[in-house]
Each structure stands twice: as C-alpha cells, then as structure tokens.
Design an enzyme around this catalytic site. Sequence first.
Site, PDB file in Angstrom:
ATOM      1  N   ARG A   9       0.810  -1.226   0.000  1.00  6.10           N
ATOM      2  CA  ARG A   9       0.000   0.000   0.000  1.00  6.10           C
ATOM      3  C   ARG A   9       0.835   1.264   0.000  1.00  6.10           C
ATOM      4  O   ARG A   9       0.377   2.336  -0.373  1.00  6.10           O
ATOM      5  CB  ARG A   9      -0.920   0.025   1.224  1.00  6.10           C
ATOM      6  CG  ARG A   9      -1.876  -1.141   1.307  1.00  6.10           C
ATOM      7  CD  ARG A   9      -2.536  -1.191   2.664  1.00  6.10           C
ATOM      8  NE  ARG A   9      -1.487  -1.415   3.681  1.00  6.10           N
ATOM      9  CZ  ARG A   9      -1.637  -1.172   4.977  1.00  6.10           C
ATOM     10  NH1 ARG A   9      -2.768  -0.659   5.433  1.00  6.10           N
ATOM     11  NH2 ARG A   9      -0.662  -1.414   5.820  1.00  6.10           N
ATOM     12  N   GLU A  45       6.713   7.453  11.816  1.00  8.48           N
ATOM     13  CA  GLU A  45       6.492   8.552  12.753  1.00  8.48           C
ATOM     14  C   GLU A  45       7.604   9.564  12.512  1.00  8.48           C
ATOM     15  O   GLU A  45       8.769   9.283  12.778  1.00  8.48           O
ATOM     16  CB  GLU A  45       6.557   7.994  14.176  1.00  8.48           C
ATOM     17  CG  GLU A  45       6.017   8.882  15.227  1.00  8.48           C
ATOM     18  CD  GLU A  45       5.948   8.145  16.566  1.00  8.48           C
ATOM     19  OE1 GLU A  45       7.018   8.024  17.208  1.00  8.48           O
ATOM     20  OE2 GLU A  45       4.854   7.702  16.942  1.00  8.48           O
ATOM     21  N   ASP A  50       6.515  25.595  12.764  1.00  9.13           N
ATOM     22  CA  ASP A  50       6.908  24.742  11.650  1.00  9.13           C
ATOM     23  C   ASP A  50       6.929  25.591  10.390  1.00  9.13           C
ATOM     24  O   ASP A  50       6.046  26.422  10.179  1.00  9.13           O
ATOM     25  CB  ASP A  50       5.908  23.595  11.441  1.00  9.13           C
ATOM     26  CG  ASP A  50       6.119  22.438  12.406  1.00  9.13           C
ATOM     27  OD1 ASP A  50       6.648  22.666  13.509  1.00  9.13           O
ATOM     28  OD2 ASP A  50       5.743  21.315  12.045  1.00  9.13           O
ATOM     29  N   ASN A  51       7.951  25.377   9.548  1.00 11.62           N
ATOM     30  CA  ASN A  51       8.084  26.103   8.288  1.00 11.62           C
ATOM     31  C   ASN A  51       8.274  25.104   7.153  1.00 11.62           C
ATOM     32  O   ASN A  51       8.772  24.004   7.366  1.00 11.62           O
ATOM     33  CB  ASN A  51       9.305  27.030   8.326  1.00 11.62           C
ATOM     34  CG  ASN A  51       9.235  28.030   9.443  1.00 11.62           C
ATOM     35  OD1 ASN A  51       8.206  28.655   9.672  1.00 11.62           O
ATOM     36  ND2 ASN A  51      10.326  28.185  10.173  1.00 11.62           N
ATOM     37  N   ARG A  75      20.299  28.144   0.159  1.00  7.68           N
ATOM     38  CA  ARG A  75      19.773  29.030   1.202  1.00  7.68           C
ATOM     39  C   ARG A  75      20.700  28.944   2.406  1.00  7.68           C
ATOM     40  O   ARG A  75      20.957  27.871   2.921  1.00  7.68           O
ATOM     41  CB  ARG A  75      18.356  28.618   1.593  1.00  7.68           C
ATOM     42  CG  ARG A  75      17.347  28.711   0.456  1.00  7.68           C
ATOM     43  CD  ARG A  75      15.949  28.297   0.929  1.00  7.68           C
ATOM     44  NE  ARG A  75      14.999  28.224  -0.145  1.00  7.68           N
ATOM     45  CZ  ARG A  75      14.158  29.197  -0.491  1.00  7.68           C
ATOM     46  NH1 ARG A  75      14.164  30.327   0.179  1.00  7.68           N
ATOM     47  NH2 ARG A  75      13.320  29.035  -1.492  1.00  7.68           N
ATOM     48  N   HIS A  82      22.167  30.736   7.714  1.00 13.20           N
ATOM     49  CA  HIS A  82      21.369  31.615   8.567  1.00 13.20           C
ATOM     50  C   HIS A  82      21.362  31.170  10.032  1.00 13.20           C
ATOM     51  O   HIS A  82      21.510  29.999  10.335  1.00 13.20           O
ATOM     52  CB  HIS A  82      19.916  31.640   8.073  1.00 13.20           C
ATOM     53  CG  HIS A  82      19.785  32.012   6.642  1.00 13.20           C
ATOM     54  ND1 HIS A  82      18.877  31.413   5.801  1.00 13.20           N
ATOM     55  CD2 HIS A  82      20.447  32.925   5.874  1.00 13.20           C
ATOM     56  CE1 HIS A  82      18.976  31.936   4.587  1.00 13.20           C
ATOM     57  NE2 HIS A  82      19.922  32.857   4.609  1.00 13.20           N
ATOM     58  N   LYS A 100      16.700  23.756  15.396  1.00 15.26           N
ATOM     59  CA  LYS A 100      15.852  23.329  14.273  1.00 15.26           C
ATOM     60  C   LYS A 100      15.923  21.825  14.104  1.00 15.26           C
ATOM     61  O   LYS A 100      16.977  21.216  14.287  1.00 15.26           O
ATOM     62  CB  LYS A 100      16.320  23.980  12.970  1.00 15.26           C
ATOM     63  CG  LYS A 100      16.225  25.477  12.937  1.00 15.26           C
ATOM     64  CD  LYS A 100      16.784  26.034  11.637  1.00 15.26           C
ATOM     65  CE  LYS A 100      16.731  27.546  11.622  1.00 15.26           C
ATOM     66  NZ  LYS A 100      17.363  28.100  10.414  1.00 15.26           N
ATOM     67  N   HIS A 138      22.843  27.636   9.671  1.00 12.46           N
ATOM     68  CA  HIS A 138      22.239  26.545   8.901  1.00 12.46           C
ATOM     69  C   HIS A 138      21.997  26.970   7.459  1.00 12.46           C
ATOM     70  O   HIS A 138      21.631  28.113   7.190  1.00 12.46           O
ATOM     71  CB  HIS A 138      20.908  26.149   9.561  1.00 12.46           C
ATOM     72  CG  HIS A 138      20.116  25.195   8.739  1.00 12.46           C
ATOM     73  ND1 HIS A 138      18.979  25.579   8.050  1.00 12.46           N
ATOM     74  CD2 HIS A 138      20.300  23.884   8.475  1.00 12.46           C
ATOM     75  CE1 HIS A 138      18.494  24.530   7.413  1.00 12.46           C
ATOM     76  NE2 HIS A 138      19.278  23.491   7.646  1.00 12.46           N
ATOM     77  N   TYR A 167      10.940  22.341   8.394  1.00 13.16           N
ATOM     78  CA  TYR A 167      11.698  22.440   9.633  1.00 13.16           C
ATOM     79  C   TYR A 167      10.840  22.939  10.780  1.00 13.16           C
ATOM     80  O   TYR A 167       9.944  23.749  10.609  1.00 13.16           O
ATOM     81  CB  TYR A 167      12.969  23.275   9.483  1.00 13.16           C
ATOM     82  CG  TYR A 167      12.863  24.628   8.830  1.00 13.16           C
ATOM     83  CD1 TYR A 167      13.020  25.780   9.576  1.00 13.16           C
ATOM     84  CD2 TYR A 167      12.669  24.749   7.465  1.00 13.16           C
ATOM     85  CE1 TYR A 167      12.981  27.029   8.980  1.00 13.16           C
ATOM     86  CE2 TYR A 167      12.631  25.998   6.855  1.00 13.16           C
ATOM     87  CZ  TYR A 167      12.783  27.130   7.621  1.00 13.16           C
ATOM     88  OH  TYR A 167      12.746  28.365   7.031  1.00 13.16           O
ATOM     89  N   ASP A 170      21.385  36.631   0.380  1.00 11.45           N
ATOM     90  CA  ASP A 170      22.416  35.618   0.624  1.00 11.45           C
ATOM     91  C   ASP A 170      23.704  35.863  -0.152  1.00 11.45           C
ATOM     92  O   ASP A 170      24.706  35.199   0.086  1.00 11.45           O
ATOM     93  CB  ASP A 170      21.873  34.218   0.321  1.00 11.45           C
ATOM     94  CG  ASP A 170      20.987  33.682   1.435  1.00 11.45           C
ATOM     95  OD1 ASP A 170      21.000  34.253   2.548  1.00 11.45           O
ATOM     96  OD2 ASP A 170      20.268  32.684   1.205  1.00 11.45           O
TER      97      ASP A 170
END
Length: 189
Positions: free
Chosen positions: A23, A28, A47-48, A58, A61, A71, A118, A131, A169
Amino acid sequence: MEIINTAIEGVVILKPRIFEDARGYFFESYSKREFDREVRPIQFVQDNQSRSVYGVLRGLHYQKWPFTQSKLVSVLSGKVLDVAVDIRKGSPTYGKSVSVVLSGENKLALFIPRGFAHGFSVLSEEAVFHYKCDEFYHPESEGAIAWDDPDLAIDWQLPPEDIILSDKDRHHPMLKDIDSHFDYNIDLY
C-alpha cells in the site's frame, strides 16, 4: 527512531523506523516523548516549509540572542545537502560543519541546536523542505554567514554556475567578521 551522532556534539541525524508494504509506507516523523528522551527536551513552537528548485542555496542563517533557534529539518520530497556550522565561541568544533544529504527517499532528519548557522543546497529538480523551530522567527534578530566563506570550505555539491542565491544571501559576512557569536560555555538551551 535511531539517533546517529555526527562529528559535532549535539548535532544528530534521526533515522525513522519505516513500515512499508504494497500500500505504501508509514513512519512517525516526530514524537516529542521519544525526542525528549533520546536527543534532549525541547518545545518546538513553529513549523516552516519551503519549496526550491535545483541549484537554490539558502544560508547560512541563524537568529541572534535572545531569539536563538534550534531546528529539526527534513525533506518531504526531492534531495538537499543540509549543512550546520558551529558558531559557538570557545567550542572545540568552532567553524566546523556537518553536512548530510536529506531526501524524501531516505526520510532522515537533522537536529541543529542553538549556536549553529544553517543552510542547504537543492540537488534534485525541486525539493520541499520542512523544519521545526523552538523559537519564533524574529526578522530583527537575523544573522548569517557567507555561504562561500573560504575558511569553512563547504562543498555544496553543486557546480558554481548552477548556484541560485537570493540577493540577501549574496552579501553576508565571513565567519571571522560576524559580530554576534554564541558562547560555548553558556547554556543556550
């Protein structure tokens, strides 16, 4: 969930138990009880999610005190190279980085504690990145390091001509020039 230690203490890879059959699959992706027991107690508050195309880079940061963030990052689809750089002044691993490939296929997650910069580069046609953060986003507290800092020597696994950066950046300082260090000897948790 299996916890895999990295070369930098506190930065860990989480490998979920995946249950597959005809299936599809189930796993989790996060359990507060298990995370608190196996990694450390934490209260995620935001949460993003982002979607990026191949070549997007990216980072690197972070948020400055008093709004520092831990994070927990993962990729829902696609593939990225995820990077955490230790910027804790006095740390034995100051200026060192951990890189791990996260993908929708391998379903790994990376925990990045406070005191780290990060970033990630997109290695697939596109990637959906997710994240969890233990502090809300505060634009006035933004900090960043140049993605191409020669002292960090990060291999982003992209040809230079393929790298796509935001205007912001393109103009971050080198690690040696940032004015907002984290102190390794102060508990940032």
